[in-house]
Scaffold this motif. Structure first.
Motif: not given
Length: 298
Positions: A69-73, A90-95
């Protein structure tokens, strides 16, 4: 050929310094468990520099899926740990911009992203590379690294893309065009430029910039804003944001497996929002490098 289903066991790792990370960690953990994902471990990482080693430890422990979980960076800085490993990313988009999530067709709200992880499917995708460093979405040189390297954290955290835009206007007053050389292995292409994007997917800064770039083409796209005018650069972002008919009027694109880029004066390079390299460098594609979780209907 039918692919294996997504794992039901996973390790959750959230960068709590990302724009929505701190507020979303507990909620994400609860939503994942309610959706049937068994969390082997859950880490709220307060120091972004510890993200990569936390992911590395999870992969080495045998976790079949790591949820970041985080941003693209955050995603770009950790994906290296999954290349060549039997572990789903797996991705949690939090950015702020969440460009990689947009490329994968992931919902940007937490409930939808969790649903994709719990009930979605696997997809094998390409990664971009700058020399030996993997990245998920886009790298850029020109004005973008100046913005990314100096934008105040609170401005980015609380105003999101609007904050980036305001800071971009400020930075543009001290920015100058540069001479660019793109070597495709056959020919050297020379031009003046104000910004260059190296794209593994169509989005950068949350804006769709290319119709040709995607994560399963087996190619990398180099897109240059040609000329010396700041107004051309501003128009390019405006036209692409609103999907205008002539949005590619001031860009030149190159598609291929590998390119050598040089600039005069030398330019710094932002990789998914983090300034990590400088010219000269080689940009290339790493075909089918990782498996990711995407929505079932993606």
């Amino acid at each position: 050929m039918e692919t294996k289903p997504l794992p039901r066991d996973a390790v959750l790792i959230v960068n709590t310094q990302s724009r929505k990370g701190e507020a979303s960690f507990a909620q994400a953990r609860d939503l994942l468990e309610k959706a049937g994902v068994r969390l082997i471990a859950a880490h709220a990482v307060k120091n972004p520099d510890q993200m990569a080693q936390t992911v590395r430890a999870a992969v080495r422990s045998g976790a079949p899926m790591v949820i970041v979980g985080g941003g693209d960076g955050s995603l770009s800085g950790t994906v290296d740990e999954l290349v060549g490993k039997d572990c789903v990313f797996a991705v949690l988009p939090l950015g702020t911009a969440n460009s990689f999530a947009r490329t994968l067709g992931l919902p940007l709200e937490l409930d939808g992203a969790v649903d994709a992880i719990a009930h979605g499917r696997r997809r094998r995708i390409d990664l971009g590379m700058i020399d030996r460093d993997y990245f998920v979405n886009a790298a850029s040189m020109g004005l973008s690294p100046m913005i990314g390297d100096t934008v105040p954290h609170k401005l980015k955290r609380y105003l999101g893309r609007v904050g980036y835009l305001l800071w971009a206007v400020k930075c543009s007053f001290g920015f100058r065009a540069f001479r660019l050389v793109v070597d495709d292995g056959v020919k050297e292409h020379r031009m003046w430029s104000t910004e260059v994007r190296i794209l593994n997917g169509p989005f950068h800064g949350g804006v769709e910039l290319s119709d040709a770039a995607d994560v399963d083409t087996g190619e990398i796209v180099v897109q240059a804003i040609v000329g010396r005018s700041h107004m051309r650069l501003a128009w390019d972002w405006y036209a692409k944001f609103f999907r205008l008919r002539d949005r590619n009027a001031h860009t030149e694109e190159f598609r291929g497996k590998s390119f050598r880029l040089t600039a005069r004066p030398p330019q710094r390079l932002s990789i998914d929002g983090e300034v990590l390299a400088r010219t000269p460098f080689t940009a290339k594609v790493a075909g089918g490098a990782v498996e990711v979780a995407v929505p079932a209907n993606s």
